[in-house]
Write a protein that holds these residues in place. Structure first.
Motif, PDB file in Angstrom:
ATOM      1  N   PRO A 255      60.694 -55.169 -13.288  1.00  0.00           N
ATOM      2  CA  PRO A 255      60.274 -55.878 -14.503  1.00  0.00           C
ATOM      3  C   PRO A 255      59.937 -54.955 -15.658  1.00  0.00           C
ATOM      4  O   PRO A 255      59.942 -55.370 -16.816  1.00  0.00           O
ATOM      5  CB  PRO A 255      59.044 -56.668 -14.035  1.00  0.00           C
ATOM      6  CG  PRO A 255      58.523 -55.896 -12.859  1.00  0.00           C
ATOM      7  CD  PRO A 255      59.737 -55.334 -12.181  1.00  0.00           C
ATOM      8  N   SER A 256      59.643 -53.698 -15.372  1.00  0.00           N
ATOM      9  CA  SER A 256      59.327 -52.727 -16.420  1.00  0.00           C
ATOM     10  C   SER A 256      59.646 -51.329 -15.911  1.00  0.00           C
ATOM     11  O   SER A 256      59.871 -51.117 -14.721  1.00  0.00           O
ATOM     12  CB  SER A 256      57.848 -52.826 -16.818  1.00  0.00           C
ATOM     13  OG  SER A 256      57.011 -52.522 -15.707  1.00  0.00           O
ATOM     14  N   GLY A 257      59.642 -50.369 -16.831  1.00  0.00           N
ATOM     15  CA  GLY A 257      59.905 -48.994 -16.448  1.00  0.00           C
ATOM     16  C   GLY A 257      61.367 -48.615 -16.603  1.00  0.00           C
ATOM     17  O   GLY A 257      62.242 -49.456 -16.852  1.00  0.00           O
ATOM     18  N   LEU A 258      61.639 -47.349 -16.443  1.00  0.00           N
ATOM     19  CA  LEU A 258      62.985 -46.803 -16.584  1.00  0.00           C
ATOM     20  C   LEU A 258      63.677 -46.818 -15.224  1.00  0.00           C
ATOM     21  O   LEU A 258      63.127 -46.337 -14.240  1.00  0.00           O
ATOM     22  CB  LEU A 258      62.900 -45.368 -17.118  1.00  0.00           C
ATOM     23  CG  LEU A 258      64.208 -44.703 -17.539  1.00  0.00           C
ATOM     24  CD1 LEU A 258      64.744 -45.346 -18.810  1.00  0.00           C
ATOM     25  CD2 LEU A 258      63.987 -43.219 -17.766  1.00  0.00           C
ATOM     26  N   TYR A 259      64.901 -47.361 -15.172  1.00  0.00           N
ATOM     27  CA  TYR A 259      65.599 -47.437 -13.897  1.00  0.00           C
ATOM     28  C   TYR A 259      67.097 -47.224 -14.086  1.00  0.00           C
ATOM     29  O   TYR A 259      67.649 -47.432 -15.169  1.00  0.00           O
ATOM     30  CB  TYR A 259      65.344 -48.778 -13.202  1.00  0.00           C
ATOM     31  CG  TYR A 259      65.902 -49.989 -13.926  1.00  0.00           C
ATOM     32  CD1 TYR A 259      67.211 -50.413 -13.705  1.00  0.00           C
ATOM     33  CD2 TYR A 259      65.119 -50.712 -14.825  1.00  0.00           C
ATOM     34  CE1 TYR A 259      67.725 -51.527 -14.362  1.00  0.00           C
ATOM     35  CE2 TYR A 259      65.613 -51.810 -15.490  1.00  0.00           C
ATOM     36  CZ  TYR A 259      66.915 -52.225 -15.250  1.00  0.00           C
ATOM     37  OH  TYR A 259      67.429 -53.322 -15.913  1.00  0.00           O
ATOM     38  N   LEU A 260      67.748 -46.780 -12.990  1.00  0.00           N
ATOM     39  CA  LEU A 260      69.196 -46.638 -12.934  1.00  0.00           C
ATOM     40  C   LEU A 260      69.771 -47.725 -12.044  1.00  0.00           C
ATOM     41  O   LEU A 260      69.238 -47.996 -10.964  1.00  0.00           O
ATOM     42  CB  LEU A 260      69.594 -45.266 -12.380  1.00  0.00           C
ATOM     43  CG  LEU A 260      69.538 -44.065 -13.312  1.00  0.00           C
ATOM     44  CD1 LEU A 260      69.793 -42.783 -12.523  1.00  0.00           C
ATOM     45  CD2 LEU A 260      70.564 -44.192 -14.437  1.00  0.00           C
ATOM     46  N   ARG A 261      70.859 -48.329 -12.502  1.00  0.00           N
ATOM     47  CA  ARG A 261      71.550 -49.331 -11.690  1.00  0.00           C
ATOM     48  C   ARG A 261      72.629 -48.657 -10.864  1.00  0.00           C
ATOM     49  O   ARG A 261      73.409 -47.851 -11.380  1.00  0.00           O
ATOM     50  CB  ARG A 261      72.183 -50.383 -12.596  1.00  0.00           C
ATOM     51  CG  ARG A 261      72.824 -51.548 -11.839  1.00  0.00           C
ATOM     52  CD  ARG A 261      73.442 -52.547 -12.796  1.00  0.00           C
ATOM     53  NE  ARG A 261      74.622 -52.005 -13.437  1.00  0.00           N
ATOM     54  CZ  ARG A 261      74.821 -51.973 -14.745  1.00  0.00           C
ATOM     55  NH1 ARG A 261      73.887 -52.411 -15.575  1.00  0.00           N
ATOM     56  NH2 ARG A 261      75.936 -51.480 -15.258  1.00  0.00           N
ATOM     57  N   GLY A 262      72.660 -48.930  -9.565  1.00  0.00           N
ATOM     58  CA  GLY A 262      73.664 -48.340  -8.693  1.00  0.00           C
ATOM     59  C   GLY A 262      74.188 -49.342  -7.697  1.00  0.00           C
ATOM     60  O   GLY A 262      73.860 -50.535  -7.744  1.00  0.00           O
ATOM     61  N   ARG A 263      74.992 -48.857  -6.770  1.00  0.00           N
ATOM     62  CA  ARG A 263      75.526 -49.709  -5.697  1.00  0.00           C
ATOM     63  C   ARG A 263      75.462 -48.940  -4.378  1.00  0.00           C
ATOM     64  O   ARG A 263      75.647 -47.723  -4.356  1.00  0.00           O
ATOM     65  CB  ARG A 263      76.960 -50.135  -5.990  1.00  0.00           C
ATOM     66  CG  ARG A 263      77.070 -51.093  -7.167  1.00  0.00           C
ATOM     67  CD  ARG A 263      78.440 -51.739  -7.274  1.00  0.00           C
ATOM     68  NE  ARG A 263      78.487 -52.649  -8.399  1.00  0.00           N
ATOM     69  CZ  ARG A 263      78.069 -53.912  -8.376  1.00  0.00           C
ATOM     70  NH1 ARG A 263      77.577 -54.411  -7.244  1.00  0.00           N
ATOM     71  NH2 ARG A 263      78.142 -54.679  -9.443  1.00  0.00           N
ATOM     72  N   VAL A 264      75.186 -49.660  -3.316  1.00  0.00           N
ATOM     73  CA  VAL A 264      75.215 -49.061  -1.975  1.00  0.00           C
ATOM     74  C   VAL A 264      76.643 -48.594  -1.715  1.00  0.00           C
ATOM     75  O   VAL A 264      77.596 -49.364  -1.866  1.00  0.00           O
ATOM     76  CB  VAL A 264      74.763 -50.071  -0.908  1.00  0.00           C
ATOM     77  CG1 VAL A 264      74.854 -49.457   0.485  1.00  0.00           C
ATOM     78  CG2 VAL A 264      73.344 -50.548  -1.191  1.00  0.00           C
ATOM     79  N   SER A 265      76.792 -47.333  -1.362  1.00  0.00           N
ATOM     80  CA  SER A 265      78.132 -46.741  -1.293  1.00  0.00           C
ATOM     81  C   SER A 265      78.765 -46.795   0.093  1.00  0.00           C
ATOM     82  O   SER A 265      79.984 -46.652   0.214  1.00  0.00           O
ATOM     83  CB  SER A 265      78.091 -45.292  -1.788  1.00  0.00           C
ATOM     84  OG  SER A 265      77.157 -44.525  -1.042  1.00  0.00           O
ATOM     85  N   ARG A 266      77.954 -46.992   1.126  1.00  0.00           N
ATOM     86  CA  ARG A 266      78.504 -47.133   2.479  1.00  0.00           C
ATOM     87  C   ARG A 266      77.423 -47.706   3.381  1.00  0.00           C
ATOM     88  O   ARG A 266      76.346 -48.052   2.926  1.00  0.00           O
ATOM     89  CB  ARG A 266      79.026 -45.795   3.022  1.00  0.00           C
ATOM     90  CG  ARG A 266      78.009 -44.696   3.146  1.00  0.00           C
ATOM     91  CD  ARG A 266      78.633 -43.407   3.660  1.00  0.00           C
ATOM     92  NE  ARG A 266      77.645 -42.378   3.853  1.00  0.00           N
ATOM     93  CZ  ARG A 266      77.220 -41.554   2.917  1.00  0.00           C
ATOM     94  NH1 ARG A 266      77.710 -41.649   1.696  1.00  0.00           N
ATOM     95  NH2 ARG A 266      76.307 -40.635   3.184  1.00  0.00           N
ATOM     96  N   GLU A 267      77.712 -47.811   4.665  1.00  0.00           N
ATOM     97  CA  GLU A 267      76.792 -48.417   5.610  1.00  0.00           C
ATOM     98  C   GLU A 267      75.459 -47.666   5.656  1.00  0.00           C
ATOM     99  O   GLU A 267      75.418 -46.447   5.552  1.00  0.00           O
ATOM    100  CB  GLU A 267      77.433 -48.415   7.012  1.00  0.00           C
ATOM    101  CG  GLU A 267      76.615 -49.115   8.077  1.00  0.00           C
ATOM    102  CD  GLU A 267      77.268 -49.047   9.445  1.00  0.00           C
ATOM    103  OE1 GLU A 267      76.685 -49.584  10.402  1.00  0.00           O
ATOM    104  OE2 GLU A 267      78.364 -48.449   9.552  1.00  0.00           O
TER     105      GLU A 267
END
Length: 338
Positions: free
Chosen positions: A104-116
């Motif tokens: 809801p607040s703060g600095l964040y990076l959006r990513g994706r799970v890359s493998r199992e």
């Protein structure tokens, strides 16, 4: 009609590419600028021009740092995740926690799970794992960062972060502290032959790791360590699906004392030998109450040694202290892997 449909499809694809390029440029110009400490590998690809391939601590997240509605072990490849960041010294940011929903607040990076998800580690990619450089300069960067046989100098990459978590690389600088690593006496003994070893034999047969920390800047630095080598910890990579952690917690947390500070002039090296057969480096598996040396119970696992600067008590003035963490190459008890 058919021709018109093809033209429309091509134009729509160009529009999407243009939008994405424009979004990235907007973030590059207007996003919040931070640094992430990296370890580059394989900087050149003749098919695509020169680039530096980057890895981050954020790329492998321990389940203990995950907070989400979906269980961490149930995260599937391609799932969107969000890495909330916290500021550290010199504008170098580190992971606070990972979630499956945007904070809801703060600095964040959006990513994706890359493998199992295996071994208690969540693998994540953020789209900032490649940094393209001017044609022909990749080799110079590779030489600067060093190789397996000497001291390696991490790059600290400037990342512009947008309000939606998109990260865009924009520049880089070099860490002021480099790390060297050597493994002495890797074992070739089969696991079944180690079950009845006593503690003296385990210590004798276990690999000794030699870690060097070098001041690669042009000014004096301070680092910290003590007789228990609390500046260093053992980190499992969890490749085989087992969740292992260092059993000895006597150094947690490691708080700076005046007696622990080590001055490093430019070019000077602090070198330490660590015997992985001593109880200080025993590991325990998640859910187990027993611990053992890695040569006994984890001969097929990969680990890293991590140097972590100690925390500093409020009011303690240490302006030259290097802050942050540095990880060694990966290793197993049978010899270097990474």
């Amino acid at each position: 009609m058919h021709k018109g449909l093809i033209v429309a499809l091509v134009l729509s694809q160009l529009g999407v590419l243009g939008y994405l390029a424009g979004q990235r440029e907007w973030v590059r110009q207007r996003g919040e600028q931070i640094y992430l400490r990296t370890a580059p590998v394989d900087p050149r690809d003749p098919m695509r021009g020169d680039y530096v391939r980057l890895s981050y601590g954020l790329n492998s997240v321990d389940l203990a740092q995950y907070r989400g509605k979906t269980a961490g072990t149930a995260l599937s490849r391609g799932t969107a995740v969000y890495a909330l960041l916290k500021a550290g010294p010199d504008d170098v940011y580190e992971l606070d926690y990972l979630s499956d929903s945007a904070p809801p607040s703060g600095l964040y990076l959006r990513g994706r799970v890359s493998r199992e998800v295996l071994g208690g580690q969540i693998p994540v990619s953020y789209g900032i794992e490649q940094y393209f450089v001017e044609q022909g300069s990749g080799e110079a960067i590779e030489l600067r960062r060093g190789d397996r046989e000497g001291v390696q100098i991490p790059m600290e990459v400037a990342v512009a972060v947008g309000s939606n978590g998109l990260g865009v690389l924009s520049a880089y600088r070099w860490s002021r502290l480099g790390i060297g690593f050597e493994q002495i006496n890797p074992t070739t003994t089969a696991l079944s032959n180690t079950l009845n070893w006593d503690s003296a034999t385990i210590a004798q047969r276990s690999p000794v790791l030699v870690v060097s920390l070098q001041n690669v800047s042009d000014t004096e630095l301070k680092i910290a360590d003590n007789d228990k080598h609390c500046g260093f910890s053992l980190q499992s990579l969890g490749d085989t699906g087992r969740s292992l952690s260092q059993a000895d917690k006597s150094c947690s947390p490691y708080v700076l004392r005046e007696a622990d500070m080590i001055n490093l002039a430019p070019g000077e090296v602090y070198r330490v030998e660590l015997n992985m057969g001593l109880p200080r480096w025993y590991v325990t598996e998640r859910g187990s109450s027993t611990s053992s040396a890695i040569v006994v119970s984890a001969a097929n696992e990969r680990f890293r040694l991590v140097y972590q600067a100690p925390s500093v008590l409020p009011g303690m003035d240490v302006p030259l202290l290097w802050r942050g963490s540095l990880a060694s190459p990966a290793f197993s008890v049978r010899g270097r892997v990474d």
